[in-house]
Design a protein around this motif. Sequence first.
Motif, PDB file in Angstrom:
ATOM      1  N   ILE A 153       0.827  -1.206   0.000  1.00 58.75           N
ATOM      2  CA  ILE A 153       0.000   0.000   0.000  1.00 58.75           C
ATOM      3  C   ILE A 153       0.863   1.259   0.000  1.00 58.75           C
ATOM      4  O   ILE A 153       0.513   2.280  -0.610  1.00 58.75           O
ATOM      5  CB  ILE A 153      -0.947   0.007   1.216  1.00 58.75           C
ATOM      6  CG1 ILE A 153      -1.923  -1.170   1.142  1.00 58.75           C
ATOM      7  CG2 ILE A 153      -1.708   1.322   1.306  1.00 58.75           C
ATOM      8  CD1 ILE A 153      -2.840  -1.152  -0.062  1.00 58.75           C
ATOM      9  N   LEU A 154       2.015   1.185   0.662  1.00 58.40           N
ATOM     10  CA  LEU A 154       2.912   2.344   0.764  1.00 58.40           C
ATOM     11  C   LEU A 154       3.927   2.401  -0.362  1.00 58.40           C
ATOM     12  O   LEU A 154       4.762   3.315  -0.393  1.00 58.40           O
ATOM     13  CB  LEU A 154       3.652   2.310   2.107  1.00 58.40           C
ATOM     14  CG  LEU A 154       2.795   2.455   3.364  1.00 58.40           C
ATOM     15  CD1 LEU A 154       3.637   2.274   4.609  1.00 58.40           C
ATOM     16  CD2 LEU A 154       2.090   3.810   3.384  1.00 58.40           C
ATOM     17  N   GLU A 155       3.879   1.440  -1.272  1.00 59.59           N
ATOM     18  CA  GLU A 155       4.852   1.386  -2.363  1.00 59.59           C
ATOM     19  C   GLU A 155       4.901   2.709  -3.120  1.00 59.59           C
ATOM     20  O   GLU A 155       3.869   3.303  -3.413  1.00 59.59           O
ATOM     21  CB  GLU A 155       4.489   0.267  -3.337  1.00 59.59           C
ATOM     22  CG  GLU A 155       5.458   0.124  -4.482  1.00 59.59           C
ATOM     23  CD  GLU A 155       4.963  -0.837  -5.544  1.00 59.59           C
ATOM     24  OE1 GLU A 155       5.596  -0.856  -6.618  1.00 59.59           O
ATOM     25  OE2 GLU A 155       3.970  -1.536  -5.322  1.00 59.59           O
ATOM     26  N   GLY A 156       6.100   3.132  -3.447  1.00 63.73           N
ATOM     27  CA  GLY A 156       6.291   4.387  -4.165  1.00 63.73           C
ATOM     28  C   GLY A 156       6.846   5.479  -3.282  1.00 63.73           C
ATOM     29  O   GLY A 156       7.575   6.349  -3.744  1.00 63.73           O
ATOM     30  N   SER A 157       6.474   5.429  -2.002  1.00 62.27           N
ATOM     31  CA  SER A 157       7.060   6.385  -1.066  1.00 62.27           C
ATOM     32  C   SER A 157       8.539   6.068  -0.894  1.00 62.27           C
ATOM     33  O   SER A 157       8.965   4.925  -1.039  1.00 62.27           O
ATOM     34  CB  SER A 157       6.339   6.279   0.281  1.00 62.27           C
ATOM     35  OG  SER A 157       6.844   7.209   1.206  1.00 62.27           O
ATOM     36  N   ASN A 158       9.349   7.077  -0.607  1.00 64.84           N
ATOM     37  CA  ASN A 158      10.761   6.791  -0.367  1.00 64.84           C
ATOM     38  C   ASN A 158      10.946   6.199   1.026  1.00 64.84           C
ATOM     39  O   ASN A 158       9.987   6.059   1.796  1.00 64.84           O
ATOM     40  CB  ASN A 158      11.628   8.032  -0.581  1.00 64.84           C
ATOM     41  CG  ASN A 158      11.258   9.191   0.332  1.00 64.84           C
ATOM     42  OD1 ASN A 158      10.595   9.024   1.352  1.00 64.84           O
ATOM     43  ND2 ASN A 158      11.697  10.380  -0.046  1.00 64.84           N
ATOM     44  N   HIS A 159      12.180   5.853   1.376  1.00 69.49           N
ATOM     45  CA  HIS A 159      12.411   5.124   2.621  1.00 69.49           C
ATOM     46  C   HIS A 159      11.944   5.918   3.840  1.00 69.49           C
ATOM     47  O   HIS A 159      11.368   5.359   4.772  1.00 69.49           O
ATOM     48  CB  HIS A 159      13.897   4.763   2.757  1.00 69.49           C
ATOM     49  CG  HIS A 159      14.802   5.927   3.025  1.00 69.49           C
ATOM     50  ND1 HIS A 159      15.300   6.737   2.015  1.00 69.49           N
ATOM     51  CD2 HIS A 159      15.289   6.427   4.196  1.00 69.49           C
ATOM     52  CE1 HIS A 159      16.046   7.677   2.564  1.00 69.49           C
ATOM     53  NE2 HIS A 159      16.066   7.514   3.875  1.00 69.49           N
ATOM     54  N   ARG A 160      12.189   7.209   3.834  1.00 72.25           N
ATOM     55  CA  ARG A 160      11.780   8.030   4.972  1.00 72.25           C
ATOM     56  C   ARG A 160      10.266   8.014   5.128  1.00 72.25           C
ATOM     57  O   ARG A 160       9.737   7.880   6.244  1.00 72.25           O
ATOM     58  CB  ARG A 160      12.290   9.462   4.796  1.00 72.25           C
ATOM     59  CG  ARG A 160      11.892  10.404   5.922  1.00 72.25           C
ATOM     60  CD  ARG A 160      12.496  11.784   5.730  1.00 72.25           C
ATOM     61  NE  ARG A 160      13.939  11.744   5.912  1.00 72.25           N
ATOM     62  CZ  ARG A 160      14.539  11.886   7.092  1.00 72.25           C
ATOM     63  NH1 ARG A 160      13.822  12.070   8.201  1.00 72.25           N
ATOM     64  NH2 ARG A 160      15.849  11.839   7.183  1.00 72.25           N
TER      65      ARG A 160
END
Length: 222
Positions: free
Chosen positions: A50-57
Amino acid sequence: MDKTAIPENIEAIISDVDGVLVDSMSFHAQAWKTSFKEAGIDIEKEEIYILEGSNHRGIIEKIFEKQGMVPDEEDIEQIHKRKKELFFKNQKAYVFDGMDETFKSLQTKFKLAVVSGSDRAIVETLMGKFYPKIFNTIIAGTDVEKGKPDPEPYLTAVEKLAVQKDKCIVLENAPLGVEAAKNAGLFCIAVPTYVSADLLKKADIVVRDHRELVEYLCSLLD
């Protein structure tokens, strides 16, 4: 697939990496799951999809927020470092059928870019292995201050490619990625690789699978 709204005179194609070009997200998710567990936080792999695409932070902050916690810089650095180690150690990613050959053909006609939330080292490794010398520019999660769903990653790619926004299309597979593309004012085609099509409904077009995506991309060469 309804093609009535597809932009005319396309000059550039901007693609996400994990889940669009390369089947690698399960390895990312497992690496995140393990690194969070080692930090005392239990998560399910589906939370990462679901959070895919966000960067590591962004991923670390959102997972901590769900736990009612706020990560400090040491938390972010350690979890991020461990996640990268686990990904490189365990990943066995592969290309979705036909995508590499399709993009070899597309590069003869279009400017091409990839926009990923992953680290540059990971993106360059995957691109070098599966799509060598095909893309004009790479925008990784560590190249921008704000990751998806913020428009910054896609707007940065448009600027690097030196094209107008209405001459671009974006290929995505993640809800936050679709949101980022639309926030940037770009036409977006989504493929439901790891999440249901319902979660991608903000895209202009949602294809059924990678076979249909390849068919669409090949039609652009006619």
